[in-house]
Write a protein that holds these residues in place. Structure first.
Motif, PDB file in Angstrom:
ATOM      1  N   ALA A 117      46.561  37.167  43.503  1.00 16.34           N
ATOM      2  CA  ALA A 117      46.263  38.369  44.457  1.00 16.34           C
ATOM      3  C   ALA A 117      45.978  37.996  45.686  1.00 16.34           C
ATOM      4  O   ALA A 117      46.357  38.438  46.858  1.00 16.34           O
ATOM      5  CB  ALA A 117      45.336  39.398  43.725  1.00 16.34           C
ATOM      6  N   LEU A 118      44.827  37.093  45.757  1.00 13.26           N
ATOM      7  CA  LEU A 118      44.335  36.523  47.143  1.00 13.26           C
ATOM      8  C   LEU A 118      45.373  35.900  47.904  1.00 13.26           C
ATOM      9  O   LEU A 118      45.244  36.068  48.991  1.00 13.26           O
ATOM     10  CB  LEU A 118      43.004  35.702  46.696  1.00 13.26           C
ATOM     11  N   ASP A 119      46.271  34.854  46.902  1.00 14.86           N
ATOM     12  CA  ASP A 119      47.161  34.284  48.040  1.00 14.86           C
ATOM     13  C   ASP A 119      48.408  35.209  48.354  1.00 14.86           C
ATOM     14  O   ASP A 119      48.962  35.020  49.506  1.00 14.86           O
ATOM     15  CB  ASP A 119      47.729  33.071  46.941  1.00 14.86           C
ATOM     16  N   HIS A 120      48.736  36.050  47.949  1.00 18.28           N
ATOM     17  CA  HIS A 120      49.950  37.150  48.128  1.00 18.28           C
ATOM     18  C   HIS A 120      49.366  38.438  48.592  1.00 18.28           C
ATOM     19  O   HIS A 120      50.297  39.012  49.182  1.00 18.28           O
ATOM     20  CB  HIS A 120      50.966  37.227  46.797  1.00 18.28           C
ATOM     21  N   TYR A 121      48.428  39.033  48.322  1.00 19.72           N
ATOM     22  CA  TYR A 121      48.099  40.458  48.676  1.00 19.72           C
ATOM     23  C   TYR A 121      46.761  40.201  49.382  1.00 19.72           C
ATOM     24  O   TYR A 121      45.891  41.319  49.161  1.00 19.72           O
ATOM     25  CB  TYR A 121      47.878  41.324  47.574  1.00 19.72           C
ATOM     26  N   GLY A 122      46.474  39.232  49.969  1.00 18.58           N
ATOM     27  CA  GLY A 122      45.036  39.103  50.461  1.00 18.58           C
ATOM     28  C   GLY A 122      44.695  40.096  51.792  1.00 18.58           C
ATOM     29  O   GLY A 122      45.818  40.441  52.542  1.00 18.58           O
ATOM     30  N   TYR A 130      41.790  41.386  48.435  1.00 16.03           N
ATOM     31  CA  TYR A 130      43.026  41.698  48.324  1.00 16.03           C
ATOM     32  C   TYR A 130      42.992  43.357  48.341  1.00 16.03           C
ATOM     33  O   TYR A 130      42.168  44.158  48.349  1.00 16.03           O
ATOM     34  CB  TYR A 130      43.515  41.298  47.142  1.00 16.03           C
ATOM     35  N   ASP A 131      44.456  43.826  48.637  1.00 11.19           N
ATOM     36  CA  ASP A 131      44.617  45.228  48.954  1.00 11.19           C
ATOM     37  C   ASP A 131      44.909  45.852  47.565  1.00 11.19           C
ATOM     38  O   ASP A 131      44.709  45.108  46.480  1.00 11.19           O
ATOM     39  CB  ASP A 131      45.833  45.312  49.815  1.00 11.19           C
ATOM     40  N   GLU A 135      44.839  44.851  43.472  1.00  7.25           N
ATOM     41  CA  GLU A 135      44.118  45.405  42.211  1.00  7.25           C
ATOM     42  C   GLU A 135      45.145  45.699  41.047  1.00  7.25           C
ATOM     43  O   GLU A 135      44.819  45.340  39.771  1.00  7.25           O
ATOM     44  CB  GLU A 135      43.447  46.814  42.925  1.00  7.25           C
ATOM     45  N   ILE A 136      46.232  46.245  41.175  1.00  9.57           N
ATOM     46  CA  ILE A 136      47.095  46.456  40.448  1.00  9.57           C
ATOM     47  C   ILE A 136      47.923  45.178  39.622  1.00  9.57           C
ATOM     48  O   ILE A 136      47.986  45.113  38.344  1.00  9.57           O
ATOM     49  CB  ILE A 136      48.465  47.468  40.843  1.00  9.57           C
ATOM     50  N   TYR A 137      47.775  44.325  40.347  1.00  8.22           N
ATOM     51  CA  TYR A 137      48.230  42.972  39.774  1.00  8.22           C
ATOM     52  C   TYR A 137      47.289  42.450  38.889  1.00  8.22           C
ATOM     53  O   TYR A 137      47.686  41.849  37.871  1.00  8.22           O
ATOM     54  CB  TYR A 137      48.772  41.944  40.982  1.00  8.22           C
ATOM     55  N   VAL A 138      46.210  42.684  39.359  1.00  9.95           N
ATOM     56  CA  VAL A 138      44.978  41.897  38.367  1.00  9.95           C
ATOM     57  C   VAL A 138      44.758  42.770  37.154  1.00  9.95           C
ATOM     58  O   VAL A 138      44.339  42.274  36.219  1.00  9.95           O
ATOM     59  CB  VAL A 138      43.641  41.969  39.338  1.00  9.95           C
ATOM     60  N   ARG A 139      45.034  43.957  37.259  1.00 11.82           N
ATOM     61  CA  ARG A 139      45.085  44.754  35.877  1.00 11.82           C
ATOM     62  C   ARG A 139      45.979  44.588  35.282  1.00 11.82           C
ATOM     63  O   ARG A 139      46.059  44.629  33.792  1.00 11.82           O
ATOM     64  CB  ARG A 139      44.707  46.347  36.378  1.00 11.82           C
ATOM     65  N   TYR A 140      47.530  44.568  35.536  1.00  9.75           N
ATOM     66  CA  TYR A 140      48.565  44.772  34.621  1.00  9.75           C
ATOM     67  C   TYR A 140      49.612  43.511  34.770  1.00  9.75           C
ATOM     68  O   TYR A 140      50.377  43.235  34.165  1.00  9.75           O
ATOM     69  CB  TYR A 140      49.429  45.849  35.124  1.00  9.75           C
ATOM     70  N   GLY A 141      49.277  42.466  35.737  1.00 12.86           N
ATOM     71  CA  GLY A 141      50.182  41.379  35.894  1.00 12.86           C
ATOM     72  C   GLY A 141      51.501  41.689  36.667  1.00 12.86           C
ATOM     73  O   GLY A 141      51.383  42.761  37.442  1.00 12.86           O
ATOM     74  N   GLU A 142      52.224  40.809  36.450  1.00 15.65           N
ATOM     75  CA  GLU A 142      53.470  41.051  37.300  1.00 15.65           C
ATOM     76  C   GLU A 142      54.231  42.269  36.792  1.00 15.65           C
ATOM     77  O   GLU A 142      54.551  42.376  35.917  1.00 15.65           O
ATOM     78  CB  GLU A 142      54.302  39.624  37.330  1.00 15.65           C
TER      79      GLU A 142
END
Length: 592
Positions: A117-122, A130-131, A135-142
């Motif tokens: 998330a930091l690398d792609h949605y920083g 990250y935006d 947050e959604i990626y960290v919660r649910y993955g790809e």
């Protein structure tokens, strides 16, 4: 741990985790060390004021259950107290999907997701780094699918490029539509770029502000209303391909515009045909749009229809967001999805011991096809290793137990027959948790070979039975099945039973009160229900001379297939106290 060390830890974990952390890896020591350093972020008292700790707590907040949030947040401020950090560590331990391994794979997965998330949605202005996509990626993955609503369609450009009203495709915001149909059919998120980063928005946010304002009955206002509706038609056409929620919206707008376009696209089409202009997504998913009252819809003037459509869309978007909050878990893990697993029937029951502690018996048994390993040749025998960890209320391990059994495979025409296995966990007091894992290994000439499949369970928030003697107490119910070979009732750990199967229950009653002549008197009621419908209810009265009674009974569960609930209630006729226990089963027509 400094902030720099903390960021390096992310890199270490991500590099190691990227090499198949769930395999039996040569990097196990590196992984364990990295996880230990991550845990130290919450354990080290010198880090209570470390900015890195507060940032990580903010990242964890959307993942945490409501029971823990009050210990971490107070008046919108993050607390870094020892109590808050201990609660976080306890929660992390409860998330470990493979308790027999040396590391917490869920923690590694979280660190990998955060780094991605930091690398792609920083986002430098966001507290988490990250935006909201992050947050959604960290919660649910790809996501299962990512798409975008585009605004370069020539028909749309022709419709919105009008003299005197400066609107171009560049005025529409960049966006992303994430879909998680693997979690729930209504799991999707629309992200809108706003000020250089992305936030969760609704469909009205896709419309340029110049089109959403200044609508009216003047010539200019009417033109803007038509431009707005043309943009909405393009938006809903694309979103309807992604999710059925947007199909009826597209149909409404398309019908209104089609009735006023020079080509007269409605001419020659009946109402049934018009109701099908919804795109393939709705039809593929079996959704049927509501029948429209075309006359009423088409008579609305442009400004009124546009305003009503926007208001309706906002309401529907808010309802969809509310449904997601209810239906979706706070987070999900893909750790076990990447591993071959086998099916087990597992049940447990608590019993009170003379020393006042509680023993938990865990009954387990493989399902009939469990030992079939996809892509692996069948073997004559396997080893099943079992692992149980007993944890206190804070999920700190108190002790662990391991065992192993050898399973010999019969010929292809015979079923696998192994007895139900029982694991005893003794000495429990207060609140406790159990973490369990089973590993199926191949057998080689040299001994136990590679792990082929696994299964894991958690039994959380168990409370020791009341040993005070002043209150009527009862064990959990043990499902029992008739063993033809021994003509006895034995534990049945599966969630299902089938018609014709002789089924029973076992349980113990504690602290019965003495009446006259040191006699006990109690009534046991057995009730079988399906939903709100009671199938049967039977009461039996007993007298005895002991404060402890053990009961085993056969039950008639009826003949209607489906989920049933069995409830056993005990009433002490001397003290008047009552207690009950329940269990749920699924009744099938036959064993197949």
């Amino acid at each position: 741990m400094t902030s720099r060390t903390y960021m390096l830890l992310f890199s270490v974990l991500c590099c190691v985790a990227g090499q198949n952390v769930w395999a039996q890896s040569l990097d196990l020591e590196d992984i364990a060390q990295a996880v230990a350093e991550y845990e130290s972020l919450f354990e080290d008292t010198d880090l209570a004021s470390d900015p890195a700790l507060e940032v990580e707590l903010r990242r964890l907040m959307p993942l945490l259950p409501e029971s823990i949030l009050p210990t971490v947040v107070e008046s919108d401020s993050i607390k870094t107290t020892l109590s808050a950090r201990s609660s976080i560590l306890g929660w992390w331990r409860s998330q470990d999907p493979l308790p027999a391994s040396e590391v917490n794979e869920r923690m590694v997965e979280h660190v990998r997701r955060v780094q991605y998330a930091l690398d792609h949605y920083g986002c430098t202005s966001c507290e988490e780094g990250y935006d909201e996509r992050g947050e959604i990626y960290v919660r649910y993955g790809e996501p299962e699918r990512i798409s975008r609503v585009t605004f370069d369609d020539p028909l749309l450009i022709d419709a919105i490029y009008q003299p005197g009203i400066a609107v171009s495709p560049a005025d529409f915001p960049d966006n992303e539509f994430w879909r998680y149909l693997n979690l729930d059919r209504d799991a999707y998120f629309l992200f809108i770029q706003d000020g250089g980063f992305y936030r969760i928005g609704d469909t009205s946010d896709l419309l340029p502000s110049v089109l959403r304002s200044g609508l009216g009955y003047s010539g200019r206002g009417l033109v803007k209303s038509r431009m707005l509706l043309a943009a909405m038609r393009s938006i809903y056409r694309q979103l309807a391909l992604e999710h059925h929620h947007f199909g009826s919206r597209f149909n409404d707008v398309d019908l209104w515009l089609a009735a006023r376009e020079e080509t007269g696209r409605l001419r020659g089409r009946d109402n049934v045909e018009n109701s099908k202009i919804i795109t393939g997504a709705a039809l593929v998913q079996g959704e049927t749009p509501e029948q429209l009252d075309l006359d009423q819809e088409l008579r609305q003037p442009p400004i009124l229809f546009a305003q009503n459509t926007i208001l309706s869309a906002r309401t529907q978007d808010q309802q969809a967001a509310y449904q997601r909050e209810i239906l979706l878990p706070s987070s999900t893990s893909e750790v076990l999805n990447a591993l071959p697993t086998f099916a087990l029937g597992v049940r447990h029951a608590r019993f009170l011991k003379p020393d006042g502690t509680t023993t938990t018996e865990i009954y387990w048994h493989p399902e009939s096809t469990s030992f079939t390993v996809p892509g692996h040749p069948a073997q004559e025998e396997y080893i099943i290793k079992s692992f149980v960890a007993q944890e206190d209320a804070a999920h700190t391990r108190l002790n662990t137990m391991t065992d192993a059994i050898r399973v010999e495979m019969p010929s292809a025409s015979e079923a696998v027959t192994i007895p139900v296995q029982t694991i005893e966990v003794n000495g429990s007091t207060g609140l406790y948790h159990l973490a369990l894992q089973w590993d199926q290994h191949e057998v080689t000439p040299a001994g136990i070979g590679n792990r082929l499949q696994l299964a894991s369970r958690r039994i959380d928030s168990l409370r020791a039975l009341d040993a005070s003697g002043a209150t009527l107490e009862m064990s959990d119910l043990i499902p029992l099945a008739h063993n033809i070979d021994t003509d006895e009732l034995v534990p049945w750990p599966h969630e299902w039973i089938y018609k014709g199967m002789r089924f029973g229950l076992g349980f113990e009653i504690y602290h019965l009160a003495y009446g006259q002549g040191d006699q006990t008197s109690y009534k046991v009621t057995y009730q079988v229900s399906s939903g709100r419908r009671r199938i049967s209810s039977t009461s039996v009265e007993f007298e005895g001379q002991s404060r402890l009674e053990t009961e085993e009974v056969y039950l008639d569960l009826g003949q209607r297939a489906g989920e049933i609930i069995v409830t056993v209630s005990v009433q002490d006729q001397i003290s008047g106290q009552e207690i009950s226990r329940s269990l749920t089963l699924t009744l099938f027509d036959d064993q197949g």
